[in-house]
Design a protein around this motif. Structure first.
Motif, mmCIF file in Angstrom:
data_model
loop_
_atom_site.group_PDB
_atom_site.id
_atom_site.type_symbol
_atom_site.label_atom_id
_atom_site.label_comp_id
_atom_site.label_asym_id
_atom_site.label_seq_id
_atom_site.Cartn_x
_atom_site.Cartn_y
_atom_site.Cartn_z
ATOM 1 N N SER A 149 0.830 -1.214 0.000
ATOM 2 C CA SER A 149 0.000 0.000 0.000
ATOM 3 C C SER A 149 0.860 1.258 0.000
ATOM 4 O O SER A 149 0.581 2.221 -0.723
ATOM 5 N N LEU A 150 1.885 1.243 0.856
ATOM 6 C CA LEU A 150 2.806 2.394 0.894
ATOM 7 C C LEU A 150 3.487 2.556 -0.463
ATOM 8 O O LEU A 150 3.603 3.665 -0.990
ATOM 9 N N GLY A 151 3.921 1.422 -1.035
ATOM 10 C CA GLY A 151 4.601 1.439 -2.323
ATOM 11 C C GLY A 151 3.726 2.013 -3.421
ATOM 12 O O GLY A 151 4.198 2.778 -4.270
ATOM 13 N N ARG A 152 2.439 1.654 -3.399
ATOM 14 C CA ARG A 152 1.517 2.159 -4.425
ATOM 15 C C ARG A 152 1.376 3.678 -4.366
ATOM 16 O O ARG A 152 1.130 4.337 -5.377
ATOM 17 N N ALA A 153 1.528 4.238 -3.143
ATOM 18 C CA ALA A 153 1.458 5.695 -3.007
ATOM 19 C C ALA A 153 2.775 6.348 -3.420
ATOM 20 O O ALA A 153 2.786 7.432 -4.001
ATOM 21 N N LEU A 154 3.875 5.664 -3.107
ATOM 22 C CA LEU A 154 5.198 6.285 -3.309
ATOM 23 C C LEU A 154 5.734 6.114 -4.730
ATOM 24 O O LEU A 154 6.692 6.775 -5.121
ATOM 25 N N VAL A 155 5.137 5.214 -5.510
ATOM 26 C CA VAL A 155 5.694 4.849 -6.804
ATOM 27 C C VAL A 155 5.573 5.967 -7.852
ATOM 28 O O VAL A 155 6.378 6.063 -8.766
ATOM 29 N N ARG A 156 4.582 6.826 -7.665
ATOM 30 C CA ARG A 156 4.397 7.899 -8.650
ATOM 31 C C ARG A 156 5.274 9.097 -8.325
ATOM 32 O O ARG A 156 5.347 9.521 -7.184
ATOM 33 N N GLU A 157 5.909 9.652 -9.360
ATOM 34 C CA GLU A 157 6.797 10.795 -9.123
ATOM 35 C C GLU A 157 6.050 12.116 -9.224
ATOM 36 O O GLU A 157 6.560 13.153 -8.811
ATOM 37 N N ASP A 158 4.831 12.066 -9.766
ATOM 38 C CA ASP A 158 4.149 13.311 -10.134
ATOM 39 C C ASP A 158 3.025 13.718 -9.177
ATOM 40 O O ASP A 158 2.269 14.623 -9.485
ATOM 41 N N VAL A 159 2.897 13.043 -8.021
ATOM 42 C CA VAL A 159 1.757 13.380 -7.156
ATOM 43 C C VAL A 159 1.942 14.741 -6.482
ATOM 44 O O VAL A 159 3.062 15.169 -6.205
ATOM 45 N N GLY A 160 0.809 15.392 -6.213
ATOM 46 C CA GLY A 160 0.847 16.693 -5.536
ATOM 47 C C GLY A 160 1.226 16.546 -4.083
ATOM 48 O O GLY A 160 1.917 17.384 -3.507
ATOM 49 N N ALA A 161 0.764 15.474 -3.466
ATOM 50 C CA ALA A 161 1.057 15.237 -2.054
ATOM 51 C C ALA A 161 0.741 13.781 -1.735
ATOM 52 O O ALA A 161 -0.025 13.136 -2.444
ATOM 53 N N ILE A 162 1.367 13.290 -0.667
ATOM 54 C CA ILE A 162 1.040 11.948 -0.190
ATOM 55 C C ILE A 162 0.488 12.078 1.222
ATOM 56 O O ILE A 162 1.110 12.706 2.087
ATOM 57 N N LEU A 163 -0.692 11.510 1.419
ATOM 58 C CA LEU A 163 -1.371 11.602 2.714
ATOM 59 C C LEU A 163 -1.383 10.226 3.363
ATOM 60 O O LEU A 163 -1.741 9.235 2.721
ATOM 61 N N PHE A 164 -0.977 10.181 4.615
ATOM 62 C CA PHE A 164 -0.920 8.905 5.346
ATOM 63 C C PHE A 164 -1.876 8.979 6.533
ATOM 64 O O PHE A 164 -1.725 9.862 7.382
#
Ligand code: ADP
Ligand code: MG
Length: 361
Positions: A149-164
């Motif tokens: 799950s963490l990997g799926r969020a971190l894999v994209r380089e273009d996201v505006g923000a990552i929320l945990f």
């Protein structure tokens, strides 16, 4: 990458049933700066998840606007906002391989195959999933699934923000520590804006550069871990951060004089503008109090000593209120006539729960 601005946000879950009366989030104004590593800290039920879901777009707030880089995104869906979110429990495709799961967010956006492969392998390596890439997700432990799950969020380089949203709650303690450092490392490398929700002060203080403390739907203080410790702006921050939390004593304050439990204390600053009738308290952390036998300090009654080795927590009673003192582990606790002395530079005055700015005398 985005700078995220919350403009006078309030949210009520009652609106579907008619008039909004109870608010889960109340009048929040805040800017999450681009590239910041933030913790959103507060007890269960204070509105953290609601706040996070408003940022991602899973919830449309009852009032107020959300701006990404000055663009109003309040009406946009999570996908349109280009945000990644990780929840407490794994959100993955069980019947697919680990590789497939990690690649999905990239393929979904039409990223070229060789870039997909490069990113998937990089993230798998960072999260120690390389050996499991070809396995089906359902075969893995719950810890490994949460890593996907963490990997799926971190894999994209273009996201505006990552929320945990409390992503490591169910993770084994040792792995938890390791994953938190991994997130910190990725943050430094990729300059994501990260918001990490937790109810655990240790987790917040070790993860974030800036901690946002929530209490009852409001953001009561935004600051570095040191600022929250040294100068709590709200009694809740004093009480919630620190172990044990800040001592609070009902007081009468006039000018630079305070009366606590019948004792007069000279404050280091003056408070000429105290309004009458409100609840006034003196706050001081247990670490900023000295304990002596005799002398001219305020007398206290010792009730219990918790010896933690490096430090002792001395539980005392002062004017009918509990009052904690933290002393070095090798210091003696007075056998009788115990008195406290306050580090006056670190004593704060609160009116109706909020810090009052003193004037230098
Ligand atoms: P936290 O994440 O800090 O534990 P939440 O944002 O989940 O807090 O909840 C804040 C408040 O909103 C709580 O009083 C909770 O009971 C209420 N709440 C949360 N989700 C819903 C919902 N879907 N419907 C109604 N009330 C909700
Ligand atoms: Mg929550």
């Amino acid at each position: 990458m985005a700078r995220i601005q919350l403009d006078n946000i309030s949210h009520s879950y009652d609106q579907q049933r008619g008039e909004a009366t109870e608010f889960a989030v109340k009048g929040v104004d805040h800017v999450w700066e681009q590239g910041g590593a933030y913790a959103l800290l507060g007890p269960s039920g204070c509105g953290k998840s609601t706040m996070l879901n408003i940022i991602s777009g899973l919830i449309t707030p009852t009032h107020g606007r959300v701006l990404f880089d000055d663009r109003d995104v309040t009406a946009l869906t999570p996908a349109q906002r280009n945000i990644a979110q990780v929840f407490q429990f794994p959100v993955i495709y069980d019947s697919q391989s680990v590789y497939w799961n990690l690649a999905f967010p990239l393929r979904n956006r039409g990223i070229a195959a060789h870039d997909v492969d490069r990113r998937v392998r990089k993230i798998a390596s960072v999260l120690d999933l390389t050996d499991s890439l070809d396995q089906r997700a359902q075969r893995l432990t719950s810890d490994a699934k949460q890593k996907i799950s963490l990997g799926r969020a971190l894999v994209r380089e273009d996201v505006g923000a990552i929320l945990f949203d409390e992503p490591l709650t169910t993770i084994d303690p040792h792995l938890k520590w390791q994953l938190r450092s991994t997130l910190r490392q990725l943050h430094r490398e990729f300059d994501f804006t990260m918001v990490y929700v937790t109810h655990d002060q240790t987790e917040a203080l070790t993860f974030a550069d800036t901690v946002v403390v929530m209490h009852d739907g409001e953001m009561v203080q935004v600051g570095t871990p040191e600022e929250l410790f040294e100068r709590p702006e709200h009694v809740f921050v004093g009480y919630f951060i620190g172990s044990p939390g800040m001592n609070l004593l009902p007081a009468e304050v006039s000018g630079n004089q305070a009366q606590i439990a019948g004792h007069a204390i000279a404050l280091s600053r003056s408070y000429p503008a105290m309004k009458k009738g409100g609840r006034v308290e003196i706050g001081v952390r247990p670490e900023f109090v000295a304990l002596s036998r005799g002398g001219d300090g305020v007398p206290v009654r010792i009730e219990r000593v918790d010896d933690l080795g490096r430090i002792k927590i001395v539980r005392t009673e002062l004017g009918g209120q509990p009052f904690n003192v933290v002393i070095d582990g090798d210091k003696e606790v007075p056998a009788d006539d115990a008195r406290i002395g306050l580090d006056m530079q670190r004593v704060h005055v609160y009116a109706d729960g909020r810090i009052v700015e003193g004037e230098v005398v």
